[in-house]
Structures are given as structure tokens and as C-alpha cells.
Design a protein around this motif. Structure first.
Motif, PDB file in Angstrom:
ATOM      1  N   UNK A  21       0.853  -1.184   0.000  1.00 35.27           N
ATOM      2  CA  UNK A  21       0.000   0.000   0.000  1.00 35.27           C
ATOM      3  C   UNK A  21       0.889   1.234   0.000  1.00 35.27           C
ATOM      4  N   UNK A  22       0.456   2.255  -0.733  1.00 38.09           N
ATOM      5  CA  UNK A  22       1.165   3.538  -0.720  1.00 38.09           C
ATOM      6  C   UNK A  22       0.159   4.665  -0.875  1.00 38.09           C
ATOM      7  N   UNK A  23       0.610   5.881  -0.567  1.00 40.52           N
ATOM      8  CA  UNK A  23      -0.267   7.050  -0.620  1.00 40.52           C
ATOM      9  C   UNK A  23       0.404   8.165  -1.406  1.00 40.52           C
ATOM     10  N   UNK A  24      -0.389   8.811  -2.257  1.00 42.95           N
ATOM     11  CA  UNK A  24       0.045  10.030  -2.949  1.00 42.95           C
ATOM     12  C   UNK A  24      -0.825  11.182  -2.477  1.00 42.95           C
ATOM     13  N   UNK A  25      -0.222  12.346  -2.317  1.00 42.58           N
ATOM     14  CA  UNK A  25      -0.987  13.568  -2.080  1.00 42.58           C
ATOM     15  C   UNK A  25      -0.992  14.362  -3.382  1.00 42.58           C
ATOM     16  N   UNK A  26      -2.188  14.617  -3.908  1.00 45.14           N
ATOM     17  CA  UNK A  26      -2.306  15.322  -5.190  1.00 45.14           C
ATOM     18  C   UNK A  26      -2.955  16.688  -5.039  1.00 45.14           C
ATOM     19  N   UNK A  64     -10.287  14.518  -0.216  1.00 47.04           N
ATOM     20  CA  UNK A  64     -10.185  15.316  -1.433  1.00 47.04           C
ATOM     21  C   UNK A  64      -8.773  15.621  -1.873  1.00 47.04           C
ATOM     22  N   UNK A  65      -7.775  15.017  -1.205  1.00 46.43           N
ATOM     23  CA  UNK A  65      -6.378  15.343  -1.484  1.00 46.43           C
ATOM     24  C   UNK A  65      -5.524  14.144  -1.877  1.00 46.43           C
ATOM     25  N   UNK A  66      -5.881  12.950  -1.415  1.00 47.22           N
ATOM     26  CA  UNK A  66      -4.973  11.820  -1.514  1.00 47.22           C
ATOM     27  C   UNK A  66      -5.512  10.698  -2.397  1.00 47.22           C
ATOM     28  N   UNK A  67      -4.585   9.863  -2.842  1.00 46.21           N
ATOM     29  CA  UNK A  67      -4.879   8.599  -3.489  1.00 46.21           C
ATOM     30  C   UNK A  67      -4.176   7.494  -2.711  1.00 46.21           C
ATOM     31  N   UNK A  68      -4.847   6.374  -2.538  1.00 48.96           N
ATOM     32  CA  UNK A  68      -4.205   5.182  -1.997  1.00 48.96           C
ATOM     33  C   UNK A  68      -4.019   4.175  -3.123  1.00 48.96           C
ATOM     34  N   UNK A  93       5.213   9.361 -17.154  1.00 45.86           N
ATOM     35  CA  UNK A  93       4.018   9.741 -17.912  1.00 45.86           C
ATOM     36  C   UNK A  93       2.958  10.354 -17.000  1.00 45.86           C
ATOM     37  N   UNK A  94       2.775   9.765 -15.829  1.00 49.99           N
ATOM     38  CA  UNK A  94       1.782  10.287 -14.880  1.00 49.99           C
ATOM     39  C   UNK A  94       2.183  11.675 -14.395  1.00 49.99           C
ATOM     40  N   UNK A  95       3.475  11.861 -14.108  1.00 52.75           N
ATOM     41  CA  UNK A  95       3.939  13.159 -13.607  1.00 52.75           C
ATOM     42  C   UNK A  95       3.855  14.240 -14.674  1.00 52.75           C
ATOM     43  N   UNK A  96       3.961  13.867 -15.929  1.00 48.71           N
ATOM     44  CA  UNK A  96       3.789  14.847 -16.997  1.00 48.71           C
ATOM     45  C   UNK A  96       2.338  15.316 -17.062  1.00 48.71           C
ATOM     46  N   UNK A  97       1.415  14.382 -16.867  1.00 50.43           N
ATOM     47  CA  UNK A  97      -0.007  14.728 -16.916  1.00 50.43           C
ATOM     48  C   UNK A  97      -0.470  15.474 -15.672  1.00 50.43           C
ATOM     49  N   UNK A  98       0.077  15.090 -14.525  1.00 56.05           N
ATOM     50  CA  UNK A  98      -0.328  15.703 -13.246  1.00 56.05           C
ATOM     51  C   UNK A  98       0.944  16.030 -12.460  1.00 56.05           C
ATOM     52  N   UNK A  99       1.513  17.203 -12.676  1.00 53.12           N
ATOM     53  CA  UNK A  99       2.782  17.536 -12.018  1.00 53.12           C
ATOM     54  C   UNK A  99       2.638  17.705 -10.500  1.00 53.12           C
ATOM     55  N   UNK A 100       3.773  17.609  -9.835  1.00 53.92           N
ATOM     56  CA  UNK A 100       3.896  17.940  -8.412  1.00 53.92           C
ATOM     57  C   UNK A 100       3.117  16.995  -7.501  1.00 53.92           C
ATOM     58  N   UNK A 101       3.039  15.738  -7.869  1.00 52.13           N
ATOM     59  CA  UNK A 101       2.476  14.738  -6.965  1.00 52.13           C
ATOM     60  C   UNK A 101       3.467  14.492  -5.831  1.00 52.13           C
ATOM     61  N   UNK A 102       2.956  14.443  -4.611  1.00 50.86           N
ATOM     62  CA  UNK A 102       3.798  14.147  -3.451  1.00 50.86           C
ATOM     63  C   UNK A 102       3.588  12.678  -3.068  1.00 50.86           C
ATOM     64  N   UNK A 103       4.621  11.888  -3.224  1.00 50.06           N
ATOM     65  CA  UNK A 103       4.538  10.459  -2.892  1.00 50.06           C
ATOM     66  C   UNK A 103       4.996  10.255  -1.450  1.00 50.06           C
TER      67      UNK A 103
END
Length: 234
Positions: A21-26, A64-68, A93-103
Motif C-alpha cells: 500500500x502507498x499514498x500520494x498527495x495530489x 479530497x487530497x490523496x490517493x491510496x 508519464x503520470x507526472x507529466x499529466x499531473x505535475x507535483x504529486x507528493x509520494x
């Protein structure tokens, strides 16, 4: 190849030895949606990594901020091979579409036990609740005992948890915590179970008091998610 599925993962499968399991803050609900679609595109246009990966699921946090992210590997070695050769192109590819994701980090687990769904129960979960239970280093070896207490507390009050479909307990490989992945019928059903005076989840009963005051437990972190994307081999 890779295809999408609306099916939720079967967390009791015996051929998955390394659930991660991991979490991203978008940042925003809109970026949650954009990131989910970017993940789907990055995976669907590439071959499935191989038999070492059984499934990959993504969930949107109710904050409203994170993805698991939940990936189901047959072994840690299978993940390491993927990470060295095929992961980065997807990330780019994901970072190009949605920059500045915090992993926020990847956590490795071993599946331990479940309160499994009742025979004949075919409900699709409308809410996923994860509970991370921290343990002191000296108490790492007693985590399985604590899970047993939780399952007993649930079993002692079966009529009060009709909205709970199943709960799946995982032990972190670093010994630091337990992760409970709980499948609920809906968010209102979960709220009702929490709010029921004197009889809800974690009520002021002797079994639940033993769970809450178990020696070595350092705290609980609860998060709510919706299942947003499932990816499996076609």
C-alpha cells in the motif's frame, strides 16, 4: 495487456504473498480525478508486468487530497524486478499529466487474518476504511494477539455491524504497525456503526476496552476511500 476492472480485490487470495500500500498527495478532488485517469492511461498502453503482479487498485481519499494505491504481488522480488525495469516510465508519464504529486511512501505487508464476508453476501463495498494501528518496537511480536482481540470484539456483537462486509488485517514487514482494510456497505452505514450509543464499533465494552488499551499500541489513523480504479491482466 492491461484492462480496467470495477471489481474490488480479494484480499484473502493465497497466491499474493506481498501486498503493498502507498499514498500520494495530489491536492484537490479535480487532481485526484486527473491522476486516476493518468494512471489508467499509463498502464493500459503498456503490457502487464507479468504473472508476478496479480492486480493494482487505486482509491480516492474522502479528504479530497490523496490517493491510496494497493498492488498485489506474488513476492517482493517480483516487485523489485518491476521497479528496476518498468516502473519509472509509468511514473514519468503520470507526472507529466499531473505535475507535483507528493509520494508519501510505500509500505510492505503480509496478510494475516480477516473477518470474512458471510456466506452468500455478494454486496459490493461502497466505502473502504483503512485503520493504521501503530505499535512500539517491543510490541511488534504481539500484533497478531491484538488482531485476535479485535476479531473477538467484533464476533461478540455480530448484530451491530451489519454494514461491515469484511475486515482484512495486515502486518507491516517492518514491525511498526497493523493495517486493517475494512469493506463497508456505505459511508452512512459506517457512520451509523460509529455513532450507535454504547453498541457501535469501539463501544465502551470490556472487549473493546482491551483493544484500545492494549500494551504497546501507540495510536490509530483512520482514512476513508472510494475504489476508483482496478487494473488486471487481460
Amino acid at each position: 495487456m492491461t484492462r480496467r476492472t470495477a471489481a474490488h480485490p480479494d484480499l484473502t487470495r493465497t497466491d499474493v504473498a506481498a501486498p503493498f500500500f502507498s499514498t500520494w498527495r495530489v491536492g484537490t478532488p479535480e487532481r485526484q480525478r486527473q491522476a486516476v485517469e493518468a494512471i489508467a492511461r499509463a498502464w493500459e498502453r503498456r503490457p502487464w508486468p507479468g504473472e508476478g503482479l496479480r492486480a493494482y487498485h487505486v482509491y480516492t481519499g474522502h479528504d479530497g487530497e490523496t490517493l491510496m494505491h494497493h498492488s498485489r504481488w506474488v513476492s517482493e522480488q517480483a516487485y523489485e524486478a518491476f521497479s528496476k525495469t518498468r516502473r519509472q516510465e509509468r511514473v514519468d508519464e503520470i507526472d507529466t499529466a499531473v505535475p507535483d504529486i507528493e509520494r508519501l511512501g510505500l509500505h510492505r505487508y503480509r496478510y494475516h487474518r480477516s473477518r470474512e464476508r458471510a456466506a452468500g453476501d455478494e454486496r459490493t463495498p461502497g466505502l473502504i476504511v483503512t485503520v493504521r494501528i501503530g505499535f512500539e518496537e517491543a510490541a511488534a511480536g504481539r500484533r497478531a494477539d491484538w488482531i485476535g482481540l479485535v476479531l473477538k470484539a467484533l464476533a461478540d456483537e455480530p448484530a451491530e455491524h451489519r454494514g461491515l462486509i469484511a475486515a482484512h488485517f495486515h502486518l507491516s514487514t517492518d514491525g511498526s504497525h497493523v493495517l486493517n482494510y475494512a469493506e463497508w456497505e456505505s459511508a452512512p452505514a459506517y457512520d451509523e456503526a460509529l455513532a450507535a450509543p454504547g453498541r457501535g464499533i469501539g463501544a465502551a465494552t470490556e472487549p473493546w476496552e482491551r483493544v484500545r488499551t492494549y500494551p504497546g499500541v501507540t495510536g490509530f489513523t483512520i482514512s476513508r476511500y472510494d475504489h476508483a480504479l482496478g487494473l488486471v491482466p487481460s
